[in-house]
Design a protein around this motif. Structure first.
Motif, PDB file in Angstrom:
ATOM      1  N   GLU A  99      -9.507   1.878  -9.345  1.00  0.00           N
ATOM      2  CA  GLU A  99     -10.742   1.804  -8.568  1.00  0.00           C
ATOM      3  C   GLU A  99     -11.695   0.805  -9.224  1.00  0.00           C
ATOM      4  OE1 GLU A  99     -14.356   4.726  -7.001  1.00  0.00           O
ATOM      5  OE2 GLU A  99     -12.488   5.573  -7.789  1.00  0.00           O
ATOM      6  N   SER A 117      -0.832   4.360 -10.182  1.00  0.00           N
ATOM      7  CA  SER A 117      -0.845   4.603  -8.741  1.00  0.00           C
ATOM      8  C   SER A 117      -2.041   3.967  -8.060  1.00  0.00           C
ATOM      9  CB  SER A 117      -0.829   6.106  -8.451  1.00  0.00           C
ATOM     10  OG  SER A 117       0.313   6.714  -9.014  1.00  0.00           O
ATOM     11  N   ASP A 118      -3.181   3.928  -8.775  1.00  0.00           N
ATOM     12  CA  ASP A 118      -4.381   3.375  -8.148  1.00  0.00           C
ATOM     13  C   ASP A 118      -5.355   2.950  -9.245  1.00  0.00           C
ATOM     14  OD1 ASP A 118      -6.022   2.702  -5.917  1.00  0.00           O
ATOM     15  OD2 ASP A 118      -7.228   4.477  -6.311  1.00  0.00           O
ATOM     16  N   LYS A 168       0.810  -1.207   0.000  1.00  0.00           N
ATOM     17  CA  LYS A 168       0.000   0.000   0.000  1.00  0.00           C
ATOM     18  C   LYS A 168       0.851   1.269   0.000  1.00  0.00           C
ATOM     19  CE  LYS A 168      -3.664  -2.388   2.538  1.00  0.00           C
ATOM     20  NZ  LYS A 168      -4.491  -2.417   3.770  1.00  0.00           N
ATOM     21  N   LYS A 219      -3.105  -3.113 -12.590  1.00  0.00           N
ATOM     22  CA  LYS A 219      -3.124  -2.984 -11.124  1.00  0.00           C
ATOM     23  C   LYS A 219      -2.113  -1.925 -10.691  1.00  0.00           C
ATOM     24  CE  LYS A 219       0.151  -6.809 -10.576  1.00  0.00           C
ATOM     25  NZ  LYS A 219       0.333  -6.912 -12.047  1.00  0.00           N
ATOM     26  N   PRO A 220      -2.237  -1.440  -9.451  1.00  0.00           N
ATOM     27  CA  PRO A 220      -1.266  -0.453  -8.953  1.00  0.00           C
ATOM     28  C   PRO A 220       0.156  -0.982  -9.011  1.00  0.00           C
ATOM     29  CG  PRO A 220      -3.171  -0.551  -7.503  1.00  0.00           C
ATOM     30  CD  PRO A 220      -3.326  -1.680  -8.479  1.00  0.00           C
ATOM     31  N   LYS A 275       1.336   6.591  -0.433  1.00  0.00           N
ATOM     32  CA  LYS A 275       1.117   6.851  -1.853  1.00  0.00           C
ATOM     33  C   LYS A 275       0.648   8.272  -2.134  1.00  0.00           C
ATOM     34  CE  LYS A 275       0.300   2.218  -3.608  1.00  0.00           C
ATOM     35  NZ  LYS A 275      -0.649   1.311  -4.305  1.00  0.00           N
ATOM     36  N   THR A 319      -5.593   6.078 -11.698  1.00  0.00           N
ATOM     37  CA  THR A 319      -4.715   7.208 -11.394  1.00  0.00           C
ATOM     38  C   THR A 319      -3.311   6.880 -11.883  1.00  0.00           C
ATOM     39  OG1 THR A 319      -6.017   7.778  -9.442  1.00  0.00           O
ATOM     40  CG2 THR A 319      -3.791   8.692  -9.581  1.00  0.00           C
TER      41      THR A 319
END
Length: 241
Positions: free
Chosen positions: A196, A193-194, A107, A152-153, A128, A211
């Motif tokens: 959702e 980075s992210d 994370k 994926k991140p 992050k 992101t």
């Protein structure tokens, strides 16, 4: 006359006394005992044994920590494909990240580029939300066919501007820049980075919010393309999957 003969007979005898018996020796003085030296020797032996025992115990005091098997770029997070567990001496002066905390470490993001073979310590990572100097985060909304389904991140991606008619590719295929003259490469390497995703088993037909972390100089172009729904991302080498 007899007296003289006896005297003469005795005159030829040796005057050397008879040899003493072998067992008749002079007594030797008792050896002087030095209890202080003996005690010192015993103490040295005990100290040596104690030191060896401590070394053995110390060598057995080991912990399982995280070691990188691949490079993690600045701003990226670790992935299962880039880590392994190793045993190291438990040194309180080094904040090694225990193997049991690997999920929590995913994370966070790397403060700087980390290379394979590095044993991870907590100071190498930050939340992050912290953006590295010279970087910017841009939100994009991707249609089906404009992103790989396993995105994926932490993934490395290339970012393309695509025409609005190029987003109808099959689900699961990476987007490409082959749909017309308006397509162009915006960023050759960005970091996810992210992502959702819908929670649970809900199947959603809406766009996928993602992101991206890009260089500050590229942020405006990506944001402009994203506002028109003309962004597609393609996975590139360097991912841990």
């Amino acid at each position: 006359m007899k007296i003289q003969e006896r005297t003469g007979a005795g005159a030829g005898r040796s005057s050397v006394p008879a040899q003493q018996a072998v067992g008749d020796r002079l007594p030797t003085p008792p050896r002087e005992r030095k209890p202080a030296l003996a005690a010192l020797a015993v103490l040295l032996i005990l100290v040596g044994a104690l030191g060896a025992t401590m070394l053995v115990l110390r060598a057995g005091d080991r912990v399982e920590v995280i070691k990188l098997t691949g490079t993690v770029q600045a701003g990226e997070s670790i992935t299962d494909g880039k880590i392994t567990s190793v045993m190291v001496n438990d040194d309180s002066s080094a904040a090694f990240v225990p193997w049991s905390q690997r999920d929590a470490l995913k994370k966070l993001q790397a403060k700087s580029t980390l290379y394979g073979g590095t044993v991870l310590v907590g100071e190498m990572f930050s939340a992050k939300s912290a953006v590295e100097q010279g970087k910017a985060t841009v939100g994009v909304s991707l249609k089906e066919g404009q992103y790989p389904t396993n995105i994926k991140p932490g993934d490395n991606v290339a970012v393309y501007r695509v025409s609005s008619s190029s987003g109808g590719g099959s689900n699961g295929s990476s987007a490409s820049s082959n749909s017309g003259g308006n397509d162009s490469l915006l960023v050759d390497r960005a970091v996810v980075s992210d992502v959702e995703r819908p929670s649970g088993d809900v199947i959603s037909s809406t766009n996928l919010p993602v992101t991206l972390t890009v260089d500050t100089s590229d942020a405006a172009a990506v944001a402009q393309a994203a506002s028109n729904g003309e962004v597609a991302v393609v996975q590139i080498p360097g991912n841990g999957n």
